[in-house]
Scaffold this motif. Structure first.
Motif, mmCIF file in Angstrom:
data_model
loop_
_atom_site.group_PDB
_atom_site.id
_atom_site.type_symbol
_atom_site.label_atom_id
_atom_site.label_comp_id
_atom_site.label_asym_id
_atom_site.label_seq_id
_atom_site.Cartn_x
_atom_site.Cartn_y
_atom_site.Cartn_z
ATOM 1 N N THR A 40 9.263 -3.494 -9.401
ATOM 2 C CA THR A 40 8.640 -2.203 -9.094
ATOM 3 C C THR A 40 7.136 -2.369 -9.295
ATOM 4 O O THR A 40 6.706 -3.279 -10.022
ATOM 5 C CB THR A 40 9.124 -1.055 -10.014
ATOM 6 N N PRO A 41 6.319 -1.495 -8.710
ATOM 7 C CA PRO A 41 4.879 -1.605 -8.958
ATOM 8 C C PRO A 41 4.470 -1.220 -10.378
ATOM 9 O O PRO A 41 3.427 -1.664 -10.855
ATOM 10 C CB PRO A 41 4.271 -0.623 -7.939
ATOM 11 N N GLY A 42 5.237 -0.377 -11.050
ATOM 12 C CA GLY A 42 4.825 0.113 -12.361
ATOM 13 C C GLY A 42 3.855 1.273 -12.263
ATOM 14 O O GLY A 42 2.980 1.452 -13.113
ATOM 15 N N GLU A 43 4.061 2.101 -11.250
ATOM 16 C CA GLU A 43 3.086 3.141 -10.909
ATOM 17 C C GLU A 43 3.097 4.345 -11.845
ATOM 18 O O GLU A 43 2.188 5.184 -11.788
ATOM 19 C CB GLU A 43 3.315 3.617 -9.470
ATOM 20 N N ARG A 44 4.096 4.433 -12.730
ATOM 21 C CA ARG A 44 4.149 5.565 -13.655
ATOM 22 C C ARG A 44 3.497 5.244 -14.998
ATOM 23 O O ARG A 44 3.622 6.010 -15.955
ATOM 24 C CB ARG A 44 5.608 5.993 -13.887
ATOM 25 N N GLY A 45 2.785 4.144 -15.076
ATOM 26 C CA GLY A 45 2.264 3.682 -16.350
ATOM 27 C C GLY A 45 0.875 4.159 -16.714
ATOM 28 O O GLY A 45 0.274 3.638 -17.656
ATOM 29 N N LYS A 58 -2.347 -0.992 -8.977
ATOM 30 C CA LYS A 58 -1.492 -2.020 -9.576
ATOM 31 C C LYS A 58 -1.215 -3.164 -8.603
ATOM 32 O O LYS A 58 -1.238 -4.339 -8.992
ATOM 33 C CB LYS A 58 -0.161 -1.396 -10.022
ATOM 34 N N ILE A 59 -0.943 -2.832 -7.359
ATOM 35 C CA ILE A 59 -0.669 -3.874 -6.368
ATOM 36 C C ILE A 59 -1.911 -4.740 -6.148
ATOM 37 O O ILE A 59 -1.818 -5.972 -6.062
ATOM 38 C CB ILE A 59 -0.168 -3.250 -5.052
ATOM 39 N N ALA A 60 -3.069 -4.106 -6.097
ATOM 40 C CA ALA A 60 -4.316 -4.865 -5.953
ATOM 41 C C ALA A 60 -4.548 -5.752 -7.173
ATOM 42 O O ALA A 60 -4.983 -6.915 -7.049
ATOM 43 C CB ALA A 60 -5.492 -3.908 -5.759
ATOM 44 N N ASP A 78 9.068 -0.742 -2.787
ATOM 45 C CA ASP A 78 9.874 0.401 -2.367
ATOM 46 C C ASP A 78 10.820 0.886 -3.468
ATOM 47 O O ASP A 78 11.591 1.829 -3.264
ATOM 48 C CB ASP A 78 10.679 0.047 -1.115
ATOM 49 N N ILE A 79 10.769 0.239 -4.638
ATOM 50 C CA ILE A 79 11.570 0.664 -5.780
ATOM 51 C C ILE A 79 10.623 1.314 -6.784
ATOM 52 O O ILE A 79 9.578 0.766 -7.110
ATOM 53 C CB ILE A 79 12.322 -0.510 -6.423
ATOM 54 N N SER A 80 11.005 2.477 -7.289
ATOM 55 C CA SER A 80 10.116 3.257 -8.136
ATOM 56 C C SER A 80 10.231 2.890 -9.610
ATOM 57 O O SER A 80 11.339 2.697 -10.134
ATOM 58 C CB SER A 80 10.400 4.750 -7.957
ATOM 59 N N ASP A 81 9.103 2.782 -10.256
ATOM 60 C CA ASP A 81 9.004 2.554 -11.690
ATOM 61 C C ASP A 81 9.862 3.571 -12.451
ATOM 62 O O ASP A 81 9.784 4.776 -12.221
ATOM 63 C CB ASP A 81 7.524 2.698 -12.084
#
Length: 231
Positions: A40-45, A58-60, A78-81
């Motif tokens: 996952t990107p870890g976007e909820r962190g 995070k992806i960058a 496409d999978i959510s943190d």
């Protein structure tokens, strides 16, 4: 360290960058191929930044980190943190990746964690390893068995963890990792204040003391006995 193809599978961007990054950097310096996989990107962190914005950041950061140590990075964006599950579809997707990259070593989360994404990422790595080497599954000619599965020492996954294998990290690899991980905001302590870089830097020194070298990263085979140096 003998050059080889190493794949490190983490639940989020940053997990394996911290815990396995020095090994991946060392492997590249020694002539091997290193691949980071974030499930996952870890976007909820981030407590203040909107998820969509932090996801792109995070992806960058993942791409910049990989470039900094000479590795490759793949993000299952496409999978959510927080919602990673150990389902067959994700295991098969990861197994397909293993058959494509053909790593000789797989690094994964330890199974016991305060974060269910880490627990599920560990299950997925083991399941994908099994499927990738399974006779009669999908294309038989693409079948690939991974010789070594080792578990990393993420600070959230400490319950029952015992490092029994040590990888020496050179000064060059240490410097590459330090410069690269410093590009990640959460690692600098800008999200919840945890001093990730200090923690893992100190851990490399303490593990180096145990291994008799300046710096080392500890890994676990999952056994309950013995200690070894990985060459």
């Amino acid at each position: 360290m003998t050059p080889q193809t190493i794949m490190a599978v983490g639940g989020h961007i940053g997990d394996m960058d911290l815990a396995a990054g020095p090994i991946l950097a060392q492997n590249v310096i020694d002539g091997g191929r290193s691949v980071l996989v974030a499930l996952t990107p870890g976007e909820r962190g981030h407590p203040r930044m909107p998820m969509a914005e932090y996801r792109e950041q995070k992806i960058a950061e993942a791409r910049a980190f990989a470039e900094g140590i000479g590795a490759e990075v793949i993000v299952f964006d496409d999978i959510s943190d927080g919602f990673l599950t150990a389902d067959d579809a994700t295991a098969e997707r990861l197994a397909d990746l293993i058959r494509e990259i053909k790593p000789s070593m797989l690094l994964a989360h330890w199974k016991n964690s305060m974060h269910t994404d880490h627990e599920n990422a560990s299950v997925l790595a083991e399941r994908a390893r099994f499927l990738a080497g399974l006779p009669g599954w999908k294309d038989e000619t693409a079948r690939h068995g991974i010789g070594r599965l080792l578990f990393t020492d993420n600070w959230e996954d400490s319950m029952g963890y015992d490092a029994d294998t040590f990888v020496e990290i050179s000064e060059e690899a240490h410097e590459r990792w330090t410069a690269a991980i410093s590009g990640q905001a959460f690692a600098r302590g800008e999200t919840y204040g945890f001093r990730y870089i200090d923690f893992y830097s100190a851990q490399m020194i303490s593990r180096g003391c145990l291994a008799g070298v300046p710096y080392a990263v500890g890994l676990s085979t999952g056994r309950t006995w013995g200690m070894a140096r990985l060459s």
